[in-house]
Design an enzyme around this catalytic site. Structure first.
Site, mmCIF file in Angstrom:
data_model
loop_
_atom_site.group_PDB
_atom_site.id
_atom_site.type_symbol
_atom_site.label_atom_id
_atom_site.label_comp_id
_atom_site.label_asym_id
_atom_site.label_seq_id
_atom_site.Cartn_x
_atom_site.Cartn_y
_atom_site.Cartn_z
ATOM 1 C CB VAL A 85 -2.366 7.521 -4.640
ATOM 2 C CG1 VAL A 85 -1.573 7.176 -5.888
ATOM 3 C CG2 VAL A 85 -1.493 7.334 -3.413
ATOM 4 C CG LEU A 107 -9.623 6.699 3.723
ATOM 5 C CD1 LEU A 107 -9.728 7.481 5.016
ATOM 6 C CD2 LEU A 107 -10.695 7.147 2.740
ATOM 7 N NE ARG A 108 -0.505 5.729 2.315
ATOM 8 C CZ ARG A 108 -0.708 4.873 3.306
ATOM 9 N NH1 ARG A 108 -1.079 3.644 3.044
ATOM 10 N NH2 ARG A 108 -0.524 5.227 4.553
ATOM 11 C CB ALA A 109 -6.823 4.020 -3.041
ATOM 12 C CG ASP A 151 -1.956 1.088 1.186
ATOM 13 O OD1 ASP A 151 -2.582 1.286 0.129
ATOM 14 O OD2 ASP A 151 -2.134 1.781 2.215
#
Length: 627
Positions: free
Chosen positions: A277, A272-274, A191
């Site tokens: 990004v 939530l990093r998706a 991730d």
């Protein structure tokens, strides 16, 4: 000298992802996944020659920004400091690197001179404001993965060891390459890669010929070939500089931001990093194109790079992104004028199903495992292979737990050695052989799980073979979680054969098992003989044998031999060699001969039926002395 970036043939998505990381290092880097020999490392290393220069002070080991020097940097905090334009750092992290080399440690040379404690920066400091490159990142030991996770999360490296207390910035783009045949990455590290690209060697003969032609020309005259591409390299570097300057001005409409969250929810992405990004990546794509407005096509391209490694999937589910599903989400969420498709969808045509398209034909499907089976080893392992199954005493890698006196240490404990020398004679400091100390490490090891599967006609009905496959899949899931190597030997007809040689890719094991044909006679002795040969020829990983059979051997290993007696004799040899084993009895029916149980006694192994394997929360304990 690196191969010119602009001379790389094809690989458009890979080159785009690398350029995006060059424009916005906060994306988190890129994971390059694909077959061996597909130019993964070539493209990563070639990126350094087109990156815009950065400003730094010569001799600075922390790669400080001249405006914000690290408090521990003696160079940048000195007098008459003058920064110069320098190449972006490109630091390679070797798989065998020690933790001290990565995070930094006490400067032994200064300590031996009697100076105060001085910190010697490691690879993380050297990679600040640059690129940290890891080839075969999926093979990186767990203790180094833990270090990377901490630094990637905080953007700083904190060192508390050997009387030192140092914290310095460590912000870098992480670029890793890997081959899925060697196993997957830990989800936490996966991730942390902002983008992921799947690469493969070209299938077009014309493209392949051009790749070979350019490589031959590069090797024949490296400098001359690189000079012939200087104009295109310079032009691309200028494009990157312009994109970096334009990036702060790029805007995204709120409707497109809502589209990003909608796509992530529909693909069941937990991190939530998706979302973050994709937002950053879409703006970066716009900047690379010289635009200040993000378009829906930017969102789609960013999603293709940011989602495949983040969507929820089972251990054996193949990675990737359903392109048709992504198109549907784009068209459904955007007004018609923003549609990315020239044609309007037919409202009377139902959307294509995501499941079942191009599914491989299987001989027998496997029953789903009702519970997660777990293998437990009751004797501690003493091996250096990284994994997560057993605690390893005196491991070559892992966390340092203590130090002991050793006049010939293989891993020197600096603090203990210096402390011993000081305590022995503080007025005349020098180190003797008696002062040397050895680091004692503890870690986790993996195993080689060797599945020996009976695919003969004695296994009876198709329904029974489906249950056997389901049982093996449950055990493969356990092997996946513990980062074991797995191998599969199948036996049917007149001999045993390798269905899958030892590998870390349990996905390949599952795929081969699904396609396993059945029927014929039962060459059990052949299978045990092949298993013994496999264990004897492989050193390093402690093996575990899992045999699935009803034990009804009817093919002799030697001409004129007794198949059953040969099988028992080979089982005794396995036990005498200290090979831990487990037997799963696949015999069915009211009247059972109990051959598998007799075989388990010869192997000195537990024997379970498939019904027992399906019991909830079952722990399979494999007993035996691991060598």
């Amino acid at each position: 000298m690196n191969f010119p970036f602009t001379a790389i043939v094809g690989q458009t998505q890979l080159k785009t992802a690398l350029l995006m990381c060059a424009v916005d290092p906060s994306l988190g880097g890129v994971l390059i996944r694909g077959d061996k020999g597909s130019a993964k490392s070539t493209a990563a290393r070639a990126l350094t020659d087109i990156l815009p220069l950065i400003s730094r002070v010569p001799g600075c080991a922390f790669v400080c920004s001249p405006d914000i020097p690290s408090e521990h940097c003696p160079v940048c905090n000195g007098l008459d400091v003058m920064a110069v334009a320098s190449p972006v750092p490109f630091i390679t992290l070797p798989l065998g690197a020690t933790e001290d080399r990565v995070v930094g440690t006490l400067d032994l040379q200064q300590a031996l001179k009697g100076a105060e404690r001085v910190f010697q920066p490691g690879l993380l400091a050297a990679a600040h404001r640059g690129i940290l490159y890891i080839d075969e990142v999926n093979l990186l030991p767990d203790h180094l993965v833990d270090v990377l996770l901490d630094v990637a999360a905080m953007g700083v490296n904190s060192v508390q060891r050997e009387g030192l207390s140092v914290t310095h910035p460590a912000r870098f783009s992480l670029i890793g390459t890997m081959n899925l045949e060697e196993g997957d990455l830990r989800p936490q590290l996966l991730d942390r890669f902002g983008l992921m690209v799947e690469v493969a060697a070209p299938r077009d003969k014309t493209v392949r010929a051009e790749v070979v032609r350019r490589r031959i020309a590069f090797e024949a005259d490296t400098a001359g070939y690189a000079n012939s591409w200087q104009d295109s390299q310079h032009s691309l570097r200028g494009q990157l500089v312009a994109a970096q300057q334009l990036l702060p001005q790029v805007l995204m409409a709120d409707a497109l931001l809502a589209l990003i969250s909608h796509i992530c929810c529909e693909f069941e992405v937990a991190s939530l990093r998706a979302d973050i990004v994709i937002y950053k990546a879409a703006r970066t794509l716009a900047a690379l194109a010289g635009r200040i407005q993000v378009t829906p096509e930017d969102i789609r391209t960013a999603a293709e790079l940011a989602l495949p490694h983040r969507r929820r999937r089972k251990p054996f589910e193949q990675p990737g992104l359903d392109q048709e599903r992504l198109d549907e989400l784009m068209q459904a969420a955007l007004p018609p004028q923003h549609s990315t498709d020239d044609g309007e969808p037919d409202p009377n045509t139902p959307p294509p199903e995501a499941d079942g398209l191009d599914a491989p034909q299987q001989v027998f499907a496997a029953d789903p495992a009702t519970a997660m089976a777990t293998i437990k080893v009751d004797s501690p392992a003493r091996h250096s292979a990284s994994g997560k199954r057993n605690t390893a005493l005196h491991a070559t890698r892992g966390q340092v737990v203590r130090s002991v006196p050793d006049s010939q240490p293989s891993s020197l404990a600096l603090a203990a050695t210096l402390r011993s020398a000081v305590l022995r004679d503080g007025s005349d400091f020098h180190i003797q052989a008696d002062d040397l100390h050895q680091q004692i490490r503890t870690g986790k090891t993996a195993n080689l799980i060797l599945f020996v599967v009976d695919a003969s006609g004695s296994m009876a009905a198709q329904r029974r073979m489906a249950a056997v496959k389901g049982a093996v899949l449950a055990l493969l899931t356990d092997a996946y979680q513990h980062r074991d190597q797995v191998a599969v030997i199948a036996f049917r007809g007149e001999a045993a054969y390798w269905l899958l040689p030892p590998t870390r890719s349990v996905e390949l094991a599952e795929q081969q098992l699904q396609d396993l044909p059945t029927g014929g006679r039962t060459p059990l002795a052949h299978a045990l003989h092949l298993a013994l040969e496999a264990v004897g020829s492989r050193q390093g990983l402690p093996p575990l044998l899992v045999l699935l059979s009803d034990g009804k051997a009817n093919v002799a290993l030697q001409e004129g031999g007794d198949p059953w007696q040969e099988s028992l004799a080979l089982a005794h040899l396995c036990a005498d060699s200290g090979l831990p084993a487990l037997v799963l009895d696949t015999e069915t029916g009211y009247l059972r001969l109990g051959k598998a149980r007799q075989l388990a006694q010869a192997l000195r192994a537990d024997c379970l039926t498939l019904e027992e394997l399906s019991a909830e929360n079952l722990v399979l304990t494999i007993r035996g002395q691991l060598h």
